[in-house]
Design a protein around this motif. Structure first.
Motif, PDB file in Angstrom:
ATOM      1  N   LEU A  74       0.716  -1.254   0.129  1.00 41.74           N
ATOM      2  CA  LEU A  74      -0.034   0.013   0.061  1.00 41.74           C
ATOM      3  C   LEU A  74       0.906   1.279   0.106  1.00 41.74           C
ATOM      4  N   ALA A  75       0.659   2.331  -0.656  1.00 43.10           N
ATOM      5  CA  ALA A  75       1.091   3.531  -0.774  1.00 43.10           C
ATOM      6  C   ALA A  75       0.093   4.490  -0.587  1.00 43.10           C
ATOM      7  N   THR A  76       0.522   5.580   0.056  1.00 46.11           N
ATOM      8  CA  THR A  76      -0.399   6.719   0.393  1.00 46.11           C
ATOM      9  C   THR A  76       0.214   8.011   0.312  1.00 46.11           C
ATOM     10  N   GLY A  77      -0.653   9.144   0.054  1.00 42.32           N
ATOM     11  CA  GLY A  77      -0.167  10.397   0.014  1.00 42.32           C
ATOM     12  C   GLY A  77      -1.386  11.273  -0.073  1.00 42.32           C
ATOM     13  N   THR A  78      -1.105  12.615  -0.048  1.00 42.99           N
ATOM     14  CA  THR A  78      -2.436  13.504  -0.024  1.00 42.99           C
ATOM     15  C   THR A  78      -3.122  13.519  -1.175  1.00 42.99           C
ATOM     16  N   SER A  81      -4.333   7.015  -2.998  1.00 42.09           N
ATOM     17  CA  SER A  81      -3.648   5.734  -2.358  1.00 42.09           C
ATOM     18  C   SER A  81      -3.923   4.797  -3.265  1.00 42.09           C
ATOM     19  N   ASN A  82      -2.618   3.808  -3.330  1.00 44.75           N
ATOM     20  CA  ASN A  82      -2.729   2.749  -4.359  1.00 44.75           C
ATOM     21  C   ASN A  82      -2.090   1.446  -3.676  1.00 44.75           C
ATOM     22  N   GLN A  83      -2.593   0.373  -4.419  1.00 46.30           N
ATOM     23  CA  GLN A  83      -2.126  -0.832  -3.875  1.00 46.30           C
ATOM     24  C   GLN A  83      -1.675  -1.664  -4.937  1.00 46.30           C
ATOM     25  N   PRO A  93      -5.813   1.975  -8.019  1.00 43.86           N
ATOM     26  CA  PRO A  93      -6.021   2.682  -7.042  1.00 43.86           C
ATOM     27  C   PRO A  93      -6.968   2.030  -5.889  1.00 43.86           C
ATOM     28  N   VAL A  94      -6.955   2.708  -4.699  1.00 44.42           N
ATOM     29  CA  VAL A  94      -7.682   2.212  -3.460  1.00 44.42           C
ATOM     30  C   VAL A  94      -8.746   3.384  -2.943  1.00 44.42           C
ATOM     31  N   GLY A  95      -9.741   3.226  -3.055  1.00 47.39           N
ATOM     32  CA  GLY A  95     -11.015   4.126  -2.430  1.00 47.39           C
ATOM     33  C   GLY A  95     -10.529   4.717  -1.193  1.00 47.39           C
ATOM     34  N   GLY A  96     -11.108   5.911  -0.799  1.00 41.42           N
ATOM     35  CA  GLY A  96     -10.995   6.393   0.532  1.00 41.42           C
ATOM     36  C   GLY A  96     -10.215   7.785   0.538  1.00 41.42           C
ATOM     37  N   GLY A  97      -9.653   8.023  -0.505  1.00 38.71           N
ATOM     38  CA  GLY A  97      -8.869   9.125  -0.542  1.00 38.71           C
ATOM     39  C   GLY A  97      -7.171   8.970  -0.160  1.00 38.71           C
ATOM     40  N   ILE A 116      -8.889   2.279   9.071  1.00 34.62           N
ATOM     41  CA  ILE A 116      -8.197   1.012   9.606  1.00 34.62           C
ATOM     42  C   ILE A 116      -7.825   0.283   8.517  1.00 34.62           C
ATOM     43  N   LEU A 117      -6.924  -0.406   8.406  1.00 34.07           N
ATOM     44  CA  LEU A 117      -6.173  -1.141   7.101  1.00 34.07           C
ATOM     45  C   LEU A 117      -6.767  -2.524   7.469  1.00 34.07           C
ATOM     46  N   MET A 118      -7.293  -3.129   6.385  1.00 34.97           N
ATOM     47  CA  MET A 118      -8.011  -4.453   6.649  1.00 34.97           C
ATOM     48  C   MET A 118      -7.155  -5.126   5.587  1.00 34.97           C
ATOM     49  N   PRO A 119      -6.956  -6.510   5.796  1.00 43.01           N
ATOM     50  CA  PRO A 119      -6.078  -7.300   4.980  1.00 43.01           C
ATOM     51  C   PRO A 119      -7.332  -7.720   3.809  1.00 43.01           C
ATOM     52  N   PRO A 120      -6.738  -7.967   2.683  1.00 36.59           N
ATOM     53  CA  PRO A 120      -7.519  -8.491   1.626  1.00 36.59           C
ATOM     54  C   PRO A 120      -8.377  -9.758   1.984  1.00 36.59           C
ATOM     55  N   PRO A 121      -9.825  -9.959   1.391  1.00 36.33           N
ATOM     56  CA  PRO A 121     -10.427 -11.056   1.650  1.00 36.33           C
ATOM     57  C   PRO A 121      -9.591 -12.304   1.282  1.00 36.33           C
ATOM     58  N   PRO A 122      -9.847 -13.561   1.724  1.00 33.73           N
ATOM     59  CA  PRO A 122      -9.282 -14.906   1.017  1.00 33.73           C
ATOM     60  C   PRO A 122      -9.649 -15.146  -0.451  1.00 33.73           C
ATOM     61  N   ARG A 123      -8.844 -15.640  -1.243  1.00 32.12           N
ATOM     62  CA  ARG A 123      -9.476 -15.842  -2.559  1.00 32.12           C
ATOM     63  C   ARG A 123      -9.761 -17.268  -2.368  1.00 32.12           C
TER      64      ARG A 123
END
Length: 123
Positions: A74-78, A81-83, A93-97, A116-123
């Motif tokens: 995960l990378a974020t800035g003003t 955010s991206n994953q 992109p990651v939602g939420g700004g 709160i950073l949540m892990p991705p759901p299992p595949r």
């Protein structure tokens, strides 16, 4: 940063690396850019797969101030955010700004925003 050398002119203190994360001893990601130009993709990411001996430049959509990396990066800035699920080679992109900083299971941003950073759901 390329080849272990910072190529930003020293007179521009708003430019550079703002966060560094390694998923293991060899694989790392550095993020940053120019916080005065938050949408400028120039110099926003460098990736290493040899423990930092060499770095490859890439591009994120804009300045990023924090990065976390394990299975998911995960990378974020003003400006957003991206994953990445492939060690930083490609980003979505990651939602939420955007946020200013990340640590543990949290991201913090302007005006008291906390995510709160949540892990991705299992595949």
């Amino acid at each position: 940063m390329v080849g272990g050398q910072n190529h930003y002119p020293p007179r521009f203190s708003q430019l550079g690396i703002f966060s560094l994360a390694f998923s293991d001893a060899l694989h790392g990601i550095a993020v940053g850019g120019d916080y005065m130009k938050p949408d400028d993709p120039t110099g926003t990411i460098a990736i290493t797969d040899d423990g930092g001996k060499s770095w490859s430049a890439g591009a994120l959509p804009g300045y990023r101030s924090a990065v976390l990396c394990s299975v998911l990066c995960l990378a974020t800035g003003t400006s957003g955010s991206n994953q990445s699920t492939d060690g930083g080679k490609s980003w979505g992109p990651v939602g939420g700004g955007g946020f200013n900083a990340m640590g543990g299971s949290f991201a913090v941003g302007s005006n008291g925003r906390v995510a709160i950073l949540m892990p991705p759901p299992p595949r």
